[in-house]
Every structure is written in structure tokens, then in C-alpha cells.
Design a protein around this motif. Structure first.
Motif, short mmCIF file in Angstrom:
data_model
loop_
_atom_site.label_atom_id
_atom_site.label_comp_id
_atom_site.label_asym_id
_atom_site.label_seq_id
_atom_site.Cartn_x
_atom_site.Cartn_y
_atom_site.Cartn_z
N ARG A 120 30.48 18.77 -5.82
CA ARG A 120 29.73 17.58 -6.21
C ARG A 120 29.88 17.36 -7.71
O ARG A 120 29.96 18.31 -8.48
N GLY B 150 21.86 7.15 -9.97
CA GLY B 150 22.72 7.07 -11.14
C GLY B 150 23.11 8.41 -11.73
O GLY B 150 23.49 8.49 -12.90
N ILE C 291 26.73 8.52 -13.07
CA ILE C 291 26.95 7.74 -14.29
C ILE C 291 26.54 8.55 -15.51
O ILE C 291 27.30 8.67 -16.48
N LYS D 55 31.17 4.81 -9.36
CA LYS D 55 30.44 4.53 -10.60
C LYS D 55 30.86 5.51 -11.68
O LYS D 55 31.16 5.12 -12.81
N ARG E 213 34.29 4.73 -12.88
CA ARG E 213 34.34 3.61 -13.83
C ARG E 213 34.04 4.07 -15.26
O ARG E 213 34.68 3.65 -16.21
N VAL F 284 35.39 9.01 -3.11
CA VAL F 284 34.22 8.84 -2.25
C VAL F 284 33.63 7.50 -2.60
O VAL F 284 33.39 7.21 -3.76
N GLU F 285 33.43 6.68 -1.60
CA GLU F 285 32.80 5.41 -1.89
C GLU F 285 31.35 5.67 -2.20
O GLU F 285 30.73 6.54 -1.62
N GLY F 286 30.80 4.95 -3.15
CA GLY F 286 29.41 5.14 -3.49
C GLY F 286 28.52 4.56 -2.42
O GLY F 286 29.00 4.12 -1.38
N HIS F 287 27.25 4.60 -2.69
CA HIS F 287 26.31 4.01 -1.76
C HIS F 287 26.58 2.52 -1.67
O HIS F 287 26.37 1.80 -2.61
N TRP F 288 27.08 2.08 -0.55
CA TRP F 288 27.18 0.64 -0.31
C TRP F 288 28.08 -0.12 -1.25
O TRP F 288 27.69 -1.14 -1.76
N VAL F 289 29.22 0.38 -1.52
CA VAL F 289 30.06 -0.41 -2.42
C VAL F 289 30.78 -1.48 -1.59
O VAL F 289 31.21 -1.19 -0.49
#
Lengths: 625, 121
Positions: B19, B50, B53, B75, B78, B116-121
Motif C-alpha cells: 500500500r 486523501g 495525496i 491521485k 498525479r 489501481v483506479e481510485g475510488h470512483w474515477v
């Protein structure tokens, strides 16, 4: 309104409420108790009742999982978007100092190498960044976070629902926008969100009267008590309605008596009612015999709803308020398998399934991550070993000696969390509305506002004959339920390691928002429990989307499979297309209810069809460990 | 090169924590000098949202030139991309040193997007 006309009909007037407008919010501690069923039935019945001359409007405020429109099959249009303000940087002015990032409580801004990055979906629009920027480089710009949809021509009642955009967290804002469109001169029936968290508070706070729907099971009673506590705290008149009523109603009646609220009606349990709901039909439209009961319940609501007594919790939390559990920081090891049981929608039988697994596994620790309404302990018959208070959030507090009554906090707060008392001319913080964003602290010229730790809930470890159980209780209207879920799991990781058990069984929260996300990240295996109903299939699609985001391959259990073959087939097709395994199908079995009432896992209760199916499912799980 | 590695414990033989945002701690390992320092991530381990981030921001501020972890969401990606920090995703439960070796020998390439796609991207 013609008073003579009203008299002819036994439908009550709204006169005794002192106005022509009424907001009735229908809530339940947990999902799946029949909230939507009642809201639809009541709107339909009163909307077409002769003599009830007021217009009726149904507002579906369950904005994370709106369902009413599935039942109405109407033509709705977007009435308006719901806007929230998000920060935009003027790069000519920004010097990358990073103060905005430090002050943001929602981790929505990062500043790296002098460049600011904004994550709108985490932003709560509190406005702190704009206030503290020393160079005025931040302006707030409205963006859409959801929408309000309506069918004003729907008959016999008008209809509106809200939908939060996938990925957004500001559901109270959508609810607030919808409530602005409530009828000023009519009856508003509001289908509220489940649970007792902030969005429920938003809906109940606007209510004139509240109906709490429950079912006569220990789970129903447990969750009803939480909802009653919330109404007591918000000082809202409420009454209880029992759905799936049967010989066990005294369980609920006793509880209502303790809180001194009325039970205003009962909807009996019948298989054909369940079937009709699963097909997306409105109960009173299909079954005329239920109409009189709905009208009388409404009538009794008007005359009998009262603010519940504040009942002191016997297991009141003790001990110091801790910022975090001593166990936070424990990581998963590879010696056991973590099995998380989820269901998008509440009431599909998630806890029944987890309870059966608890009884069947030889070597386990259980964790109840449904912190809004934890009830696995009701099956495990546990003894609490210890409790600790979890204080994860924060709230503002105003020092009255320093306050100069300038009102800047009142003007600045985006959450309506500063109250002004006309008589004493004092400003104070409304704890239920306060999000802990810290804006008031920043704008106060007298430095009279500080921050205190807010209690999120309590974390408990219990011992039972079947193994140890970690569970928690969220304080009403508390934020951070996702964080509390992380604490429950983290403590469970420590216990399962220490005791060297083979299984960690996690009963997940309903829904698809942050608590569900917190319960599923990093889990070894996810099982989705669903049922063949129009609403459950709709929610299943959303929860599948969630677990897929985490790279997990869910396995599916269809509960009460024979209730509706059409939707059962839809679930199988859904699983097939996505490449997910159907782990098993559980037939509808009346004795499941008996077992729940007795507080015994179904597999220990009898050897009926449901019990048999669950044993087979567990064997399959063991084989593929 | 300075690597920020998500690890499970404060040890040079620690395994890489898969993680990122909610890792317990980070090792800042300089492959040139062999120096290693440890940086707890507790604040983000407990963050309601977050975490990725803030963790990304923290490792950038530590001076990391590359990140080694299991998965990295969009996130965090990015943020790291904006700071020109490379991200290496490792699998198979390697230790910190094994992971660094795999990267320096070119066995693992830097990620070109969030895995890994974030929550609801």
C-alpha cells in the motif's frame, strides 16, 4: 382548502400542525427495512385519497442510492444541477507556499515543487483555502456535484429525487438543495438516507415529523434505538412503524415504550408483498387492503408524534478519549484469510450470511464494520472485554470571554454550524452541523475559536464462544465513519495475528461510500450478498463497480433466490458477463426469520433449506481458500 | 538515486508494503551511498480521505527521486508526476534491497499511469 370537504373523509387535515405544509421524513437505522416501500405507499395513497385536498410530493433524498424512480417508471428531467464551490488558482499570484494544503482538512490540495494540485472530489467546499491564502490567489468556482431530477406531472403525487455524482462526497448538499423545492403548501414525503450519519441528520433536521420504519427482529430493534437517539438529540417528533410485522412485535413495542413514542402502524409480513416489492410495485396500489392502514398511520403520526426520551446508554463509553487506537498501524500478515461480506443495499441478508460463517468457521476472529448499525454481536452473544472512545474528528469551540460578537464566523461558515442567540447575543457552535473545517478559527479576529477533538464513536473488543469480535459504535451525526471502519479492521488484524486464527470474517457496511471503501481495501476475498429485487440489482451494479476498482474479484451469493426468478436470472447474467462466480444460491426460508429472532445463526438453528445452502457455500469457500 | 520505499517495519530487510497512501512508514534509501532514513506515515495511515495525496506530497518533500510501492492510485500518481518522481510498482513480496536491485538492473520499468483506479474515477 374547503374544510367541509375535509370532514367527509377520515383523512386527517394538517390543521393541527398549524400550517398547510408538512415535511414527513421516513427513516430507518438500517437499510432494507421498508423505508422506500412506505414512502411510495404513503405518497400514492394520500395523493389519490378523496378529501385529502392538499398536493402530495415525494422527495427521494437517499441521494447515494436513489431507488424510488425505479418503482415509478416515470419520465423525469433534470431540474437543476447541484453546485459546490471548489478552489481555482491564479498562477500569476500563487507562490507555492503550501498554506492551503496544510490547512485543508480534507486533503484536497497538494503543493509539490511550488505547483498546487486540486482534487475536487475530496473538497468539501469549506472555503478555508480562499480565506488563508496570503496572496489572494484562490477563488472559488461553482462546479456540479450532483443533480436534482423531477417529474412534476407525475400523478397522483409529484416526484423529485436527487443523485450525487459518482465519486463525490457532499451528499448533504444535494439533500439541502432538494429540500428547497419542497411544496410550501402541501404534504412532502421524504424518503431519507439510511443510517445515522451526516446526510440523515440533514434530512431529519428539516422534518416536521419523522417516521422510523423498522422490522421486529433484534437487528431492527438495535438500529431503531440508534435512530431514536438521533431524533431525541435533534428534538424531532417521531413515531415508529413496524414493517414485516408478526408475532414478535413486542420487541419493538417495548423499545418504543422505553422512548415513550407511539407505534403508529404495522405492515404485515406476506410473501406476496415481498414479491411485489421485488418487482418494483407500489404496495398499496397492488393490495387495496393496505390503504386504510397507511391512512390511519398518517393520521396517528399527526396527533401522536413526540420527541423521544433521551435514554441513557447502559454501556456508556468510559475511559479517556483517544485520538487513535493503540492498535492502529497493524498490518495484515499472510497467515490468515480476510473474507469481507458486502451488499450494496441493506437488508439483503449480509449479517445472516456472516453469522452463518462465524458459526461454521473453526478458527476465526470477526469484525463488524457496519459501524452505523453494528449488529453481528447480537448473533455472537458476546461479552465486552474492553471499550475505548475513538476521537478522530474535530469541532470548533468558541471562548465566550474572548468573543467580540463580530459575527465573522457566522457569515463565513458554509455549513450553518454557527448559531446566534438573539437574546444573549452570543455565537455558539452547532456540533451536529460542524464539519471541523477550521474556517471560523481562521477568520476570527479575536482568536476566540479553537478546536477540540470530537468523539467519533467507540471501539469495542468482545469475547464470545465462537471467537473474538471487534465492533464499534458511531456517535450520532459523527463524521469519519470510514476512519472508524479502518480502526475496527486494524484492531482485528492484531487480534487474529495474536491468536493465530485462520479466518478474519468482516461484516461490511451497506452502501458504496467511504465506510464501504474502508472495509474492502486490501481484503483477500470479497463476497457480495444480494437478493433478486429491482432495487438490490441496481445497487449490486454499483457495489461491483466499487470492488472492481480495488482489483478484487467478488464472489456472489443470491439470497432468497426463489422470490423473483426474473431478477435472479438478471443477477446470474450480470455475474456471467463480468466473469464473477456465483458462490451459491439460498432459497427463501421462513425459518431464517425465526433464527434471527432467537439470536442464533441459521446453521445452528435447524437443517432447513437455507441452512443447508449456507453449509454448502462455506464448504466451497474452504476448498478454495 | 534516492528511493522512497513503503515498508512494513523499520529495518533494512523490511518487505515492501504494497500500500502507498496507507503504508505505515517510508524508508528513504540512497542507492549511491547506501544511507537509509525512516519516516513514519501514521498521519496518513489514519486519514479519512486523501491519504495518497498527502503521502505523495510528503515523499516529494523528503527529496525522493523515485517511489517504490505495490500499487499507486491515480491521485497519488498525479502528484508524483507533477513533481517528476518515477513510480515503480513491485510484486512478489520483495524486501527493500531486492526491490532496489530489480529497478537498478532494469528488471522493472517505471509506471506509466496509475495501476489501481481510485475510488470512483
Amino acid at each position: 382548502m374547503n374544510p367541509a370537504k375535509l370532514k367527509q373523509w377520515k383523512v386527517p387535515t394538517l390543521k393541527d400542525t398549524g400550517s398547510d405544509s408538512l415535511k414527513v421524513v421516513i427513516c430507518s437505522g438500517k437499510g432494507g427495512t421498508g423505508k422506500t416501500t412506505l414512502a411510495l405507499s404513503m405518497a400514492w395513497t394520500l395523493g389519490r385519497a378523496e378529501g385529502f385536498s392538499l398536493p402530495v410530493k415525494l422527495l427521494d433524498c437517499d441521494v447515494e442510492e436513489p431507488n424510488c424512480h425505479l418503482f415509478l417508471r416515470c419520465n423525469y428531467d433534470t431540474l437543476m444541477p447541484v453546485l459546490a464551490e471548489k478552489p481555482v488558482f491564479d498562477m500569476q499570484l500563487c507562490n507555492g507556499c503550501g498554506r492551503c494544503s496544510n490547512k485543508c482538512r480534507y486533503n484536497a490540495i497538494a503543493v509539490v515543487k511550488g505547483k498546487p494540485l486540486v482534487f475536487n472530489d475530496l473538497c468539501h467546499s469549506c472555503g478555508v483555502c480562499g480565506v488563508i491564502c496570503p496572496r489572494d490567489a484562490i477563488t472559488l468556482k461553482a462546479v456540479s456535484i450532483g443533480e436534482v431530477l423531477a417529474d412534476n406531472n407525475h400523478r397522483p403525487f409529484s416526484f423529485m429525487f436527487g443523485r450525487l455524482n459518482v465519486g463525490e462526497s457532499q451528499s448533504p448538499m444535494v439533500i439541502g438543495e432538494m429540500l428547497k423545492h419542497a411544496l410550501p403548501d402541501g404534504l412532502n414525503i421524504i424518503d431519507g438516507p439510511p443510517g445515522t450519519a451526516c446526510n440523515t441528520v440533514k434530512a431529519i433536521a428539516a422534518a416536521d415529523k419523522v417516521i422510523l420504519v423498522t422490522e421486529p427482529t433484534p437487528f431492527g430493534a438495535n438500529d431503531l434505538a440508534l435512530a431514536l437517539d438521533l431524533c431525541a438529540q435533534l428534538q424531532k417528533p417521531c413515531a415508529v412503524l413496524i414493517n414485516r410485522s408478526d408475532s414478535n412485535d413486542q420487541l419493538i413495542e417495548k423499545l418504543a415504550e422505553r422512548y415513550q413514542v407511539s407505534v403508529i402502524g404495522k405492515i404485515p409480513f406476506k410473501r406476496e408483498y415481498a414479491r411485489a416489492c421485488s418487482d418494483g410495485l407500489i404496495l398499496t396500489e397492488e393490495f387495496p387492503e393496505l390503504r386504510a392502514g397507511v391512512i390511519s398511520s398518517f393520521s396517528r403520526l399527526l396527533s401522536e408524534a413526540v420527541v423521544p426520551l433521551t435514554v441513557k446508554d447502559e454501556t456508556a463509553d468510559q475511559g479517556e478519549c483517544r485520538v487513535a487506537s493503540a492498535s492502529v498501524g497493524n498490518q495484515k500478515s499472510d497467515d490468515y484469510q480476510e473474507l469481507t461480506v458486502l451488499s450494496g443495499k441493506g437488508g439483503t441478508g449480509k449479517t445472516t450470511v456472516t453469522g452463518a460463517f462465524v458459526a461454521l468457521a473453526d478458527s476465526l476472529v470477526a469484525a463488524d464494520c457496519d459501524v452505523d448499525a453494528a449488529n453481528l454481536r447480537l448473533i455472537m452473544n458476546e461479552k465486552i472485554l474492553y471499550t475505548e472512545r475513538a476521537c478522530l474528528g474535530s469541532e470548533a469551540v468558541i471562548d465566550q470571554r474572548k468573543c467580540t460578537r463580530c459575527g465573522k464566523c457566522f457569515d463565513g461558515c458554509r455549513f450553518g454550524a454557527i448559531d446566534f442567540d438573539e437574546q444573549t447575543k452570543r455565537y455558539s457552535v452547532n456540533e451536529l452541523n460542524c464539519e471541523g473545517c477550521g474556517l471560523c478559527i481562521e477568520v476570527c479576529p479575536a482568536k476566540a475559536i479553537s478546536e477540540k477533538r470530537a468523539e467519533t464513536g467507540s471501539l469495542m473488543l468482545s469475547e464470545s464462544a465462537r471467537g473474538q469480535l471487534v465492533h464499534a459504535k458511531l456517535a450520532p451525526a459523527a463524521e469519519n465513519s470510514g476512519k472508524l471502519v479502518s480502526m475496527v479492521r486494524s484492531l482485528a488484524f492484531a487480534i487474529v495475528d495474536q491468536q493465530q486464527k485462520e479466518w478474519l470474517l468482516v461484516d461490511g457496511p451497506p452502501g458504496t461510500a467511504c465506510p464501504a471503501i474502508a472495509s474492502v481495501t486490501g481484503s483477500d476475498r470479497v463476497i457480495l450478498v444480494t437478493e433478486p429485487t429491482i432495487a438490490a440489482v441496481h445497487d449490486l451494479e454499483r457495489i461491483i463497480k466499487l470492488v472492481r476498482h480495488f482489483g478484487l474479484k467478488p464472489e456472489i451469493i443470491i439470497n432468497k433466490v426463489d422470490i423473483n426468478p426474473t431478477y435472479a436470472r438478471k443477477i446470474r447474467d450480470l455475474a456471467d458477463t463480468a466473469g464473477y462466480k456465483i458462490l451459491g444460491e439460498i432459497p427463501f426460508d421462513d425459518t431464517v426469520k425465526e433464527a434471527i429472532k432467537a439470536g442464533v445463526p441459521i446453521v445452528d438453528f435447524n437443517a432447513g433449506p437455507a441452512s443447508h445452502a449456507l453449509k454448502n457455500i462455506w464448504n466451497k469457500i474452504k476448498e478454495t481458500r | 538515486m534516492k528511493f522512497a520505499v513503503s515498508v512494513r517495519e523499520q529495518s533494512i530487510d523490511a518487505k515492501v508494503d504494497s500500500r502507498f497512501g496507507r503504508a505505515q512508514m517510508f524508508a528513504l534509501y540512497d542507492s549511491k551511498t547506501g544511507e537509509c532514513s525512516w519516516h513514519p506515515n501514521t498521519q496518513n495511515f489514519q486519514a479519512a480521505q486523501g491519504a495518497g495525496i498527502q503521502t505523495a506530497q510528503n515523499v516529494v518533500n523528503l527529496g525522493a527521486e523515485a517511489v517504490i510501492s505495490g500499487h499507486c492510485g491515480p491521485k497519488a500518481y498525479r502528484v508524483l508526476e507533477a513533481a517528476n518522481v518515477h513510480i515503480y510498482s513491485v510484486t512478489g513480496n520483495p524486501t527493500l534491497k531486492e526491490a532496489v536491485q530489480m529497478i537498478e538492473s532494469g528488471k522493472i520499468k517505471a509506471m506509466e499511469g496509475a495501476d489501481v483506479e481510485g475510488h470512483w474515477v
